[in-house]
Design a protein around this motif. Structure first.
Motif, PDB file in Angstrom:
ATOM      1  N   GLU A  10      59.224  20.009 -13.100  1.00 40.80           N
ATOM      2  CA  GLU A  10      60.484  20.682 -13.409  1.00 40.80           C
ATOM      3  C   GLU A  10      61.600  20.319 -12.438  1.00 40.80           C
ATOM      4  O   GLU A  10      62.772  20.541 -12.726  1.00 40.80           O
ATOM      5  CB  GLU A  10      60.287  22.188 -13.473  1.00 40.80           C
ATOM      6  CG  GLU A  10      59.851  22.834 -12.183  1.00 40.80           C
ATOM      7  CD  GLU A  10      59.458  24.285 -12.373  1.00 40.80           C
ATOM      8  OE1 GLU A  10      60.267  25.079 -12.900  1.00 40.80           O
ATOM      9  OE2 GLU A  10      58.323  24.625 -12.007  1.00 40.80           O
ATOM     10  N   ASN A  40      58.829  23.486 -18.016  1.00 42.24           N
ATOM     11  CA  ASN A  40      59.794  24.518 -17.637  1.00 42.24           C
ATOM     12  C   ASN A  40      61.245  24.068 -17.785  1.00 42.24           C
ATOM     13  O   ASN A  40      62.153  24.882 -17.594  1.00 42.24           O
ATOM     14  CB  ASN A  40      59.509  25.024 -16.225  1.00 42.24           C
ATOM     15  CG  ASN A  40      58.272  25.880 -16.205  1.00 42.24           C
ATOM     16  OD1 ASN A  40      58.061  26.684 -17.117  1.00 42.24           O
ATOM     17  ND2 ASN A  40      57.437  25.709 -15.211  1.00 42.24           N
ATOM     18  N   ALA A  43      63.243  26.282 -19.982  1.00 39.71           N
ATOM     19  CA  ALA A  43      63.809  27.549 -19.502  1.00 39.71           C
ATOM     20  C   ALA A  43      65.287  27.382 -19.164  1.00 39.71           C
ATOM     21  O   ALA A  43      65.986  28.362 -18.906  1.00 39.71           O
ATOM     22  CB  ALA A  43      63.037  28.040 -18.276  1.00 39.71           C
ATOM     23  N   ALA A  65      52.348  24.356 -21.265  1.00 40.41           N
ATOM     24  CA  ALA A  65      53.236  25.523 -21.410  1.00 40.41           C
ATOM     25  C   ALA A  65      52.464  26.813 -21.167  1.00 40.41           C
ATOM     26  O   ALA A  65      52.952  27.719 -20.485  1.00 40.41           O
ATOM     27  CB  ALA A  65      53.881  25.525 -22.787  1.00 40.41           C
ATOM     28  N   ALA A  69      54.361  27.860 -17.914  1.00 35.78           N
ATOM     29  CA  ALA A  69      55.625  28.501 -18.296  1.00 35.78           C
ATOM     30  C   ALA A  69      55.613  30.001 -18.044  1.00 35.78           C
ATOM     31  O   ALA A  69      56.672  30.587 -17.811  1.00 35.78           O
ATOM     32  CB  ALA A  69      55.961  28.212 -19.757  1.00 35.78           C
ATOM     33  N   ARG A  72      58.366  32.193 -19.663  1.00 28.25           N
ATOM     34  CA  ARG A  72      59.763  31.889 -19.343  1.00 28.25           C
ATOM     35  C   ARG A  72      60.592  31.615 -20.592  1.00 28.25           C
ATOM     36  O   ARG A  72      61.815  31.619 -20.530  1.00 28.25           O
ATOM     37  CB  ARG A  72      59.840  30.702 -18.382  1.00 28.25           C
ATOM     38  CG  ARG A  72      59.249  31.056 -17.004  1.00 28.25           C
ATOM     39  CD  ARG A  72      59.258  29.894 -16.063  1.00 28.25           C
ATOM     40  NE  ARG A  72      60.621  29.569 -15.647  1.00 28.25           N
ATOM     41  CZ  ARG A  72      60.897  28.542 -14.849  1.00 28.25           C
ATOM     42  NH1 ARG A  72      59.949  27.761 -14.396  1.00 28.25           N
ATOM     43  NH2 ARG A  72      62.148  28.302 -14.508  1.00 28.25           N
TER      44      ARG A  72
END
Length: 103
Positions: A10, A40, A43, A65, A69, A72
């Protein structure tokens, strides 16, 4: 030209958006596959905006994910413009793109 961008972390959010925009600006098709913590990026509202403008050009590993994640974002909502899949989508991106960058 089709550019594939595989994002594994990310921390590459800013660079990914710049590469995506530069490719589109040149008239190329840009595709992203998100894996590991790279999932991410979804997000980020600005990244999601790109995914909405270019439906099915962003795919992700559902397992990543689920693992990274932590609620998120809602994949059910995004499934109309993001391909929710697995590592097959990565293989498909590599096969179909002229050039691939891995971040």
């Amino acid at each position: 030209m089709k550019l594939g961008i595989v994002i594994t972390d990310e921390g590459h959010l800013s660079l990914t958006k710049q590469l995506f925009d530069a490719a589109v600006g040149r008239g190329w098709e840009a595709f992203c596959f998100l894996t590991d913590t790279g999932v991410n990026l979804l997000a980020d509202e600005d990244f999601v905006r790109r995914a909405k403008i270019h439906p099915n050009h962003v795919s992700l590993c559902e397992h990543s994910a689920q693992r990274h994640a932590q609620g998120r974002y809602d994949l059910g909502v995004m499934s109309s413009y993001v391909v929710v899949g697995g590592q097959y989508q990565d293989a498909e991106l590599v096969y179909n793109c002229d050039r691939v960058m891995v971040l």
